[in-house]
Design a protein around this motif. Structure first.
Motif, PDB file in Angstrom:
ATOM      1  N   THR A  87       0.850  -1.188   0.000  1.00  0.00           N
ATOM      2  CA  THR A  87       0.000   0.000   0.000  1.00  0.00           C
ATOM      3  C   THR A  87       0.884   1.235   0.000  1.00  0.00           C
ATOM      4  N   PRO A  88       0.358   2.352  -0.509  1.00  0.00           N
ATOM      5  CA  PRO A  88       1.156   3.578  -0.545  1.00  0.00           C
ATOM      6  C   PRO A  88       1.452   4.098   0.860  1.00  0.00           C
ATOM      7  N   GLU A  89       2.460   4.932   0.970  1.00  0.00           N
ATOM      8  CA  GLU A  89       2.750   5.593   2.243  1.00  0.00           C
ATOM      9  C   GLU A  89       1.651   6.602   2.539  1.00  0.00           C
ATOM     10  N   PRO A 139     -10.129 -15.490  -4.099  1.00  0.00           N
ATOM     11  CA  PRO A 139      -9.581 -16.839  -4.340  1.00  0.00           C
ATOM     12  C   PRO A 139      -9.086 -17.084  -5.764  1.00  0.00           C
ATOM     13  N   GLU A 140      -9.601 -16.344  -6.736  1.00  0.00           N
ATOM     14  CA  GLU A 140      -9.156 -16.533  -8.118  1.00  0.00           C
ATOM     15  C   GLU A 140      -8.101 -15.512  -8.531  1.00  0.00           C
ATOM     16  N   GLN A 141      -8.109 -14.366  -7.908  1.00  0.00           N
ATOM     17  CA  GLN A 141      -7.130 -13.306  -8.175  1.00  0.00           C
ATOM     18  C   GLN A 141      -6.489 -12.924  -6.832  1.00  0.00           C
ATOM     19  N   PRO A 142      -5.636 -13.787  -6.296  1.00  0.00           N
ATOM     20  CA  PRO A 142      -5.153 -13.600  -4.924  1.00  0.00           C
ATOM     21  C   PRO A 142      -4.274 -12.376  -4.711  1.00  0.00           C
ATOM     22  N   HIS A 143      -3.949 -11.656  -5.775  1.00  0.00           N
ATOM     23  CA  HIS A 143      -3.221 -10.396  -5.574  1.00  0.00           C
ATOM     24  C   HIS A 143      -4.178  -9.253  -5.250  1.00  0.00           C
ATOM     25  N   LEU A 144      -5.480  -9.518  -5.334  1.00  0.00           N
ATOM     26  CA  LEU A 144      -6.484  -8.504  -5.013  1.00  0.00           C
ATOM     27  C   LEU A 144      -7.075  -8.791  -3.639  1.00  0.00           C
ATOM     28  N   LEU A 145      -6.987  -7.828  -2.748  1.00  0.00           N
ATOM     29  CA  LEU A 145      -7.501  -7.959  -1.392  1.00  0.00           C
ATOM     30  C   LEU A 145      -8.613  -6.935  -1.163  1.00  0.00           C
ATOM     31  N   ILE A 204     -14.267   2.821   4.930  1.00  0.00           N
ATOM     32  CA  ILE A 204     -14.771   2.237   3.684  1.00  0.00           C
ATOM     33  C   ILE A 204     -14.263   0.799   3.572  1.00  0.00           C
ATOM     34  N   LEU A 205     -14.839   0.055   2.638  1.00  0.00           N
ATOM     35  CA  LEU A 205     -14.212  -1.168   2.144  1.00  0.00           C
ATOM     36  C   LEU A 205     -13.468  -0.799   0.870  1.00  0.00           C
ATOM     37  N   CYS A 206     -12.227  -1.242   0.774  1.00  0.00           N
ATOM     38  CA  CYS A 206     -11.420  -0.895  -0.388  1.00  0.00           C
ATOM     39  C   CYS A 206     -10.803  -2.139  -1.004  1.00  0.00           C
ATOM     40  N   VAL A 207     -10.318  -1.993  -2.225  1.00  0.00           N
ATOM     41  CA  VAL A 207      -9.562  -3.045  -2.903  1.00  0.00           C
ATOM     42  C   VAL A 207      -8.088  -2.652  -2.894  1.00  0.00           C
ATOM     43  N   ILE A 208      -7.256  -3.572  -2.417  1.00  0.00           N
ATOM     44  CA  ILE A 208      -5.806  -3.381  -2.462  1.00  0.00           C
ATOM     45  C   ILE A 208      -5.254  -4.239  -3.587  1.00  0.00           C
ATOM     46  N   ASP A 209      -4.687  -3.599  -4.599  1.00  0.00           N
ATOM     47  CA  ASP A 209      -4.006  -4.322  -5.669  1.00  0.00           C
ATOM     48  C   ASP A 209      -2.545  -4.453  -5.250  1.00  0.00           C
ATOM     49  N   THR A 219     -14.422  -9.198 -11.713  1.00  0.00           N
ATOM     50  CA  THR A 219     -12.979  -8.963 -11.757  1.00  0.00           C
ATOM     51  C   THR A 219     -12.419  -9.403 -13.101  1.00  0.00           C
ATOM     52  N   ASP A 220     -11.454  -8.634 -13.606  1.00  0.00           N
ATOM     53  CA  ASP A 220     -10.814  -8.981 -14.880  1.00  0.00           C
ATOM     54  C   ASP A 220      -9.329  -9.260 -14.702  1.00  0.00           C
ATOM     55  N   GLY A 221      -8.926  -9.426 -13.448  1.00  0.00           N
ATOM     56  CA  GLY A 221      -7.515  -9.696 -13.180  1.00  0.00           C
ATOM     57  C   GLY A 221      -6.745  -8.480 -12.744  1.00  0.00           C
ATOM     58  N   SER A 222      -7.178  -7.294 -13.182  1.00  0.00           N
ATOM     59  CA  SER A 222      -6.488  -6.077 -12.775  1.00  0.00           C
ATOM     60  C   SER A 222      -7.369  -5.165 -11.932  1.00  0.00           C
ATOM     61  N   SER A 223      -8.667  -5.506 -11.852  1.00  0.00           N
ATOM     62  CA  SER A 223      -9.572  -4.694 -11.050  1.00  0.00           C
ATOM     63  C   SER A 223     -10.649  -5.581 -10.441  1.00  0.00           C
ATOM     64  N   LEU A 224     -11.304  -5.058  -9.409  1.00  0.00           N
ATOM     65  CA  LEU A 224     -12.396  -5.782  -8.752  1.00  0.00           C
ATOM     66  C   LEU A 224     -13.486  -4.781  -8.409  1.00  0.00           C
ATOM     67  N   THR A 225     -14.676  -5.057  -8.886  1.00  0.00           N
ATOM     68  CA  THR A 225     -15.826  -4.210  -8.593  1.00  0.00           C
ATOM     69  C   THR A 225     -16.995  -5.094  -8.180  1.00  0.00           C
ATOM     70  N   ILE A 226     -18.062  -4.456  -7.689  1.00  0.00           N
ATOM     71  CA  ILE A 226     -19.253  -5.221  -7.306  1.00  0.00           C
ATOM     72  C   ILE A 226     -20.482  -4.635  -7.991  1.00  0.00           C
ATOM     73  N   ARG A 227     -21.511  -5.474  -8.083  1.00  0.00           N
ATOM     74  CA  ARG A 227     -22.794  -5.013  -8.613  1.00  0.00           C
ATOM     75  C   ARG A 227     -23.908  -5.811  -7.935  1.00  0.00           C
TER      76      ARG A 227
END
Length: 652
Positions: free
Chosen positions: A111-113, A126-132, A150-155, A207-215
């Motif tokens: 994560t950034p400083e 579970p399918e894109q374990p680099h996304l938290l 908030i709930l956030c996505v950490i790449d 998710t497309d491997g580089s991003s994660l969103t919800i609907r």
């Protein structure tokens, strides 16, 4: 040969050094769901209070001395780390950043400083374990009303943060289905605490491997103010498991994606709590077992102690398992027939326990980290006082008052015939908390010396249902005080007649210290002495020093803000009532306490001294709201018992 000596004068093998020797303690547990590796987070008070992630079975730290896996989300923290497929992610306390760690390697930031950001409760896709997905708490503006959760996505590849869910005041428990196609979480809003009104939400994951969103997000359980739904966890790709107190008690509930509805798991509600208030984000009280979502193991509270239930999620039936542990925490799945938890007995120190339920009729319980379990006490089991759970009745309202009574026990002594022991009545902190029957050496320190000890789970305590917790609403400083007085008076009279009514002290710290001070101010006829450790004395000042998580908690406990009910704040602040105190009082105070500044304690002390009353006052330099240093813990214990010996005429 057994000696005859008055209660309170017995010699005990439990010294202050024995109490302080207990060493490091497990703070919470982690299980890697892919490898089934078990980790625990260990609190090390002699190492600047670091929280260290340890590979439990190897007994090996996973990182060096420069790291501490700790978070201050909601101030109370919990959930600073997660393990997934051999990779550990953790929040480092010093800088607040999240780090990735492969066991044997060095932590790398993901994560950034930003010193204003705090992270907790990580869910790995579970399918894109680099996304938290994680909770992020933003303190850019530190005013409680301006802190943003908030709930956030950490790449973790790009070291970027993206908001995922916003709008609620608080979030907890994000979790993915095993296939990663859905997510669930808990959220709530002011003025609720999470055990008062909280919601469970679910959504589709894209998710497309580089991003994660919800609907298609929707609320599936819980209701602001009225119903708390909490602790979501997926039992399968279709079935979400959680608890709800809709029946008046936290009972198991489930939500089916395919059916689109939530329903109770049990065919008939059980008047027991299957979870406790969410003071920390790591709390876990149940675990689904098989991947089909057919069964789950729950810990519940019955008559003040933990019990284990194997629950059929489809049939709504449950079976109690024979379990020797009276307090269970941090319960997590390891395999389809095994769980791990922190377990405490009446007469053994806390340890990490692997419970195997392959044979339901004969579950096995094995300490995992035997070297750190401290299973052997430095004194015989015959010295241990086992508590009795007693339910008393408040005479005016007919409400129950739950207490744990510890009788004096020491195989080397008996008291003179017909003598009743002095007693220490303890008011726990919180105030929405509870005293447990698990082994606590401080209690045994007293009982082996010939004192009785009474833990009062006063109205407002957890573990006895929603109605019992709500007894304290608008009545803090009244119900808790009355219930402690009920415990003292009824246990000293027939039919119990267990303690000496002329030698009853009341003790407590923080919120419990507030109860002590209010008890001495408003019930001077009941208690012969009192000890307030960093006790709250000014409710107005308490509101000024609060943080976001608890910023509206006080208003419910008192019945409004200081502007709305100024007379209540005045009449329930011990600082304004100290002239009523007649019993000898010991005040133990931290010099650096921001919650209860020393000036508040000193005003009470000065008021009593000017009136010619008896008060003793000790300030611990370098301590805040509670004792952290070993020498101060020891001094506080010796000061308190010495105070009672003097007041009760027990000096030898």
């Amino acid at each position: 040969m057994t000696k005859t000596a008055p209660y309170g004068t017995w010699t005990s093998p439990i010294t202050t050094d024995v109490l302080l020797k207990s060493g490091v303690k497990p703070d919470e547990l982690l299980v890697d769901p892919v490898t089934s590796t078990i980790y625990h987070i260990e609190r090390r008070p002699n190492d600047d209070g670091r929280l260290v992630i340890v590979n439990t079975e190897k007994g090996k730290d996973v990182f060096g001395k420069d790291w501490s896996a700790r978070t201050s989300v909601h101030e109370y923290g919990g959930g600073p780390a997660v393990a997934y497929d051999g990779v550990i992610y953790f929040s480092n306390f010093k800088d607040g950043r999240v780090y990735r760690l492969n066991e044997g390697g060095e932590p790398e930031p993901v994560t950034p400083e930003n010193a204003n950001h705090r992270y907790a409760k990580f869910a790995v896709h579970p399918e894109q374990p680099h996304l938290l997905v994680a909770i992020r708490e933003d303190h850019t503006d530190p005013q409680p009303s301006a802190v943003v959760n908030i709930l956030c996505v950490i790449d973790t590849r790009q070291n970027t943060i993206t908001p995922l869910v916003t709008g609620a005041d608080f979030y907890a428990g994000p979790c993915f289905t095993p296939d990663g196609k859905h997510i669930a979480w808990q959220q709530w809003y002011h003025p609720d605490m999470p055990w008062e009104g909280a919601e469970i939400h679910v959504a589709d994951v894209v998710t497309d491997g580089s991003s994660l969103t919800i609907r298609n997000g929707k609320q599936v359980a819980g209701k602001r103010i009225d119903i708390s739904a909490a602790y979501p966890v997926w039992a399968s790709n279709d079935l979400l498991l959680f608890v709800s107190d809709e029946s008046g008690y936290y009972n198991p509930w489930k939500y089916s994606l395919s059916a689109g509805k939530a329903s109770p798991v049990l065919s008939v509600p059980l008047a027991e709590d299957f979870a406790e208030p969410m003071w920390r984000l790591d709390f876990t009280f149940f675990a689904p077992l098989d991947i089909e979502g057919k069964t789950a193991l729950f810990s519940a509270l019955s008559e003040g102690r933990s019990v284990l239930y194997l629950v059929s999620l489809a049939g709504g039936t449950f079976e109690e398992l024979d379990c020797p542990y009276v307090n269970i925490a941090s319960l997590l799945r390891v395999t389809h027939d095994a769980v791990i938890f922190l377990g405490q007995k009446y007469d053994e120190a806390e340890c990490i326990v692997l419970c195997n339920i392959r044979d339901y009729a004969k579950p096995t319980f094995v300490p995992v980290n035997a070297a750190a379990a401290s299973d052997d006490l430095p004194f015989g089991r015959e010295y241990v006082s086992v508590p009795r759970s007693i339910t008393l009745t408040e005479p005016e309202t007919g409400e129950p008052v739950h207490v744990l009574f510890y009788a004096p026990v020491n195989p080397e002594y008996v008291a003179p015939e017909s003598e009743k022991p002095p007693a220490v009545v303890n008011a726990h902190g919180g105030p929405t908390g509870r005293a447990t029957p698990a082994l606590l050496l401080k209690i045994q320190y007293y009982t082996t010396r010939g004192y009785a000890w009474v833990d009062v789970n006063y109205g407002g305590s957890s573990g006895y249902g929603r109605k019992y917790i709500k007894r304290l609403e608008h009545n803090w400083g009244v119900v808790d005080v009355n219930d402690c007085a009920v415990a003292a008076t009824q246990l000293s009279a027939a039919p119990h007649a267990l303690i000496d009514p002329a030698r009853v002290a009341v003790t407590g710290g923080s919120a419990g210290g507030y109860t002590v001070l209010m008890a001495l101010c408003t019930r001077p006829d009941v208690f012969a002495a009192g000890t307030s450790s960093y006790g709250i004395s000014d409710l107005v000042k308490l509101g000024e020093f609060t943080h976001k998580f608890e910023s509206q908690y006080l208003f419910k406990l008192v019945g409004g803000t200081p502007a709305q009910v100024p007379a209540v704040y005045r009449d329930r602040s011990p600082i304004n009532l100290a002239g009523n105190i007649r019993a000898p009082l010991l005040v133990l105070q931290g010099a650096d306490d921001a919650v209860v500044p020393p000036q508040q304690a000193e005003l009470i002390v000065d008021t009593i001294r000017k009136r010619g009353g008896r008060v003793e006052y000790t300030v611990f330099e370098g301590e805040g709201h509670g004792w952290r240093k070993a020498e101060n813990i020891k001094t506080a214990l010796l000061k308190e018992i010495g105070f009672y010996e003097d007041v009760f005429g027990l000096r030898r």
